[in-house]
Design a protein around this motif. Structure first.
Motif, PDB file in Angstrom:
ATOM      1  N   THR A 101      -6.911  -4.178  -1.448  1.00 38.09           N
ATOM      2  CA  THR A 101      -7.034  -2.731  -1.216  1.00 38.09           C
ATOM      3  C   THR A 101      -7.284  -2.043  -2.546  1.00 38.09           C
ATOM      4  O   THR A 101      -6.728  -2.424  -3.579  1.00 38.09           O
ATOM      5  N   HIS A 113     -14.003   0.079  11.881  1.00 35.17           N
ATOM      6  CA  HIS A 113     -14.480   0.422  10.540  1.00 35.17           C
ATOM      7  C   HIS A 113     -15.985   0.660  10.562  1.00 35.17           C
ATOM      8  O   HIS A 113     -16.755  -0.198  10.968  1.00 35.17           O
ATOM      9  N   GLU A 143     -17.170  -0.916   4.928  1.00 35.92           N
ATOM     10  CA  GLU A 143     -16.166  -1.347   3.960  1.00 35.92           C
ATOM     11  C   GLU A 143     -16.883  -1.494   2.633  1.00 35.92           C
ATOM     12  O   GLU A 143     -17.905  -2.175   2.544  1.00 35.92           O
ATOM     13  N   THR A 166      -8.603   2.330   0.543  1.00 37.24           N
ATOM     14  CA  THR A 166      -9.600   1.777   1.462  1.00 37.24           C
ATOM     15  C   THR A 166      -9.722   0.285   1.192  1.00 37.24           C
ATOM     16  O   THR A 166      -9.420  -0.180   0.075  1.00 37.24           O
ATOM     17  N   PRO A 167     -10.142  -0.511   2.154  1.00 28.68           N
ATOM     18  CA  PRO A 167     -10.287  -1.945   1.914  1.00 28.68           C
ATOM     19  C   PRO A 167     -11.342  -2.245   0.845  1.00 28.68           C
ATOM     20  O   PRO A 167     -12.315  -1.504   0.683  1.00 28.68           O
ATOM     21  N   GLU A 223      -6.329   4.439   4.252  1.00 27.05           N
ATOM     22  CA  GLU A 223      -7.131   3.657   5.206  1.00 27.05           C
ATOM     23  C   GLU A 223      -7.749   4.572   6.257  1.00 27.05           C
ATOM     24  O   GLU A 223      -7.706   4.287   7.451  1.00 27.05           O
ATOM     25  N   ARG A 225       0.834  -1.200   0.000  1.00 23.92           N
ATOM     26  CA  ARG A 225       0.000   0.000   0.000  1.00 23.92           C
ATOM     27  C   ARG A 225       0.870   1.252   0.000  1.00 23.92           C
ATOM     28  O   ARG A 225       0.621   2.204  -0.749  1.00 23.92           O
TER      29      ARG A 225
END
Length: 522
Positions: free
Chosen positions: A486, A446, A449, A424-425, A394, A301
């Motif tokens: 991701t 979170h 998601e 972001t996931p 994130e 990432r």
């Protein structure tokens, strides 16, 4: 030392209710032992129309010296005689503040067992202190009490009335008038009496920060003289002042967000099983048969973010929601990034980032490139304008969905860097996490998601509204069915035509949406 509290009332709300609030009966004169003398509470007048409570503190100079042990102005004199000849027994100071706390402790806490409804009632109050040391003069007295809703009268006391040419002393006669809750009034006095005296009669330890924040709750975090109050109350001890200021800023942000301080200062948390698995790189498939060791997803990432920033030729970069500083460390390794700013709402996270980066031992040329600031992404901040790029790594999934528009405006509308990188996931990839139960998020904090389509829809709308082009890139091993673990969106201000293009690095088709601000407004 002498202080009076006066209120007025009617037959329906008699002024003698003051006795219930102070837990002291108006028909009695009471005395209380303190560590430095004796406190007397009496009522010069007590009728339905008007009631006055007086606190008289008789200070024992010998006890003051013996208990001072060389600490504070009362115990650290310039000469032996000054131990016994000084203003401590006569002028309002921390001695009177401590007596207020001891004698009127229930009132200070806003408690009244006999009449529970009374503490929440604002009363017409008049407070008089005949002799108040004021280092800063009457003007400072007004600056401290005025913003709290008081009408302030601070009359300087002449050094000698027989010789007016000598001028005024550092003392004032203080009168405060206003309609406030009694608990609030007492808390104002408890904090500000020693602040104006600019001295305490006892050693200021770390627990004084808790006392200050407890008594300052609800008013100190917004006071225009917050720094002066904090610095003086904590006897100018820099480490304590810094700690108090950090906690006050957290309290202000928590109040603005209508949440608890514990919830807003949660960026330093214990790692979850999913987080450790992600950091270890077990989301990937390579290496499972004894091949090359997989690269952790967190590393992938950061590499993807750095690649995007290099491609954008950014040199001044914001790391918004920087947490404990992993990305900051990577940015510092590249000389191309000449100014790096880490922003987080959590002071604990910023302190941890400074520790991990060894900011106190960093070479001066290196530390000059880095700045850590506390701030909330839910509000516009002029400190964040004028940068080449901003990174939200994130971060968005930790924001409640109703607050996302505020974050969007603060970043894309107000700060408006030329480039914004958002990661972001990918919720679709969660089925590939072996230890993650079905329907669970990767982290307990979170708020959501998103799937690839949800994330792209959100990003395209932002690009449309604020005149950015947006490109999507995968981060981590891409599964042919559920995509990468991701997802990354790269926003850039530019005149692109909004057509599908291909990312040369991965061969993935990405959508670029470009709409100028003028076109979006139309």
């Amino acid at each position: 030392m002498f202080l009076t509290i006066t209120t007025t009332g009617t037959a329906d709300r008699p002024a003698t209710d003051l006795g219930f609030l102070l837990h002291k009966h108006p028909d009695k004169a009471q005395r209380f032992s303190t560590s430095h003398g004796t406190a007397h509470v009496l009522y010069p007048e007590a009728t339905e129309q008007r009631c006055t409570a007086a606190l008289l503190l008789e200070v024992d100079p010998v006890a003051l010296v013996r208990r001072g042990r060389g600490k504070g102005r009362g115990g650290a004199p310039d000469s032996a005689l000054a131990q016994y000849v000084n203003d401590r027994p006569y002028a309002a100071s921390s001695l009177l503040a401590v007596a207020l706390s001891a004698v009127f402790s229930s009132a200070l806490r806003g408690q009244c067992k006999a009449r529970p409804e009374l503490p929440e009632r604002a009363l017409p109050l008049r407070i008089e202190v005949p002799a108040l040391p004021a280092r800063g003069g009457a003007e400072l007295v007004q600056r401290l009490f005025g913003p709290l809703g008081w009408t302030v009268t601070a009359e300087p006391v002449a050094l000698d009335e027989e010789f007016p040419e000598w001028g005024d002393s550092r003392y004032v006669r203080l009168v405060l008038e206003g309609e406030l809750r009694l608990a609030d009034a007492l808390r104002h006095l408890y904090v500000l009496l020693p602040v104006l005296d600019d001295a305490k009669h006892y050693w200021v330890a770390a627990d004084e920060v808790d006392k200050l924040l407890r008594s300052g709750e609800g008013w100190l975090e917004h006071h225009p003289e917050q720094r002066l109050i904090t610095n003086r109350y904590l006897a100018r001890r820099w480490s304590l002042t810094r700690s108090a200021m950090e906690r006050l800023e957290l309290a202000r942000l928590a109040e603005a967000d209508d949440t608890e301080v514990e919830d807003i200062d949660n960026a330093v948390a214990e790692p979850t099983a999913e987080g450790m698995e992600e950091e270890a790189g077990t989301a990937g498939t390579e290496g499972e048969d004894g091949g090359e060791k997989p690269v952790p997803l967190a590393v992938r990432r950061r590499e993807a973010i750095l690649d995007a920033l290099r491609g954008a030729e950014a040199v001044r970069v914001l790391d918004l929601g920087c947490g404990q500083g992993q990305l900051l460390a990577a940015l510092l390794k590249e000389a191309r990034f000449t100014e790096i700013v880490g922003v987080d709402v959590s002071m604990r996270a910023l302190n941890e980032a400074a520790r991990r980066l060894r900011l106190d031992r960093m070479p001066e040329r290196q530390s000059a490139r880095l700045k850590l600031i506390q701030g909330s992404l839910a509000y516009t901040d002029t400190r964040l304008t004028g940068y080449d790029a901003a990174v939200l790594s994130e971060v968005i999934e930790h924001v409640d969905p109703p607050r996302l528009p505020a974050l969007e405006y603060a970043v894309f509308g107000a700060a408006r860097p030329r480039t914004v990188v958002v990661t972001t996931p990918n919720a679709e990839y969660n089925v590939r996490w072996e230890t993650l139960p079905a329907g669970h998020s990767r982290h307990p904090d979170h708020r959501f998601e998103w799937t690839r389509e949800e994330f792209r829809g959100w990003a395209r709308e932002i690009a449309e509204r604020h005149g950015y082009a947006v490109e999507f890139r995968p981060v981590g091993p891409e599964d042919p069915e559920v995509g990468p673990p991701t997802q990354l969106a790269l926003f850039r201000i530019g005149p692109d035509n909004g057509t599908d293009t291909t990312d040369d690095r991965t061969g993935n088709t990405v959508l670029t949406t470009a709409t100028t601000t003028k076109e979006a407004a139309a």
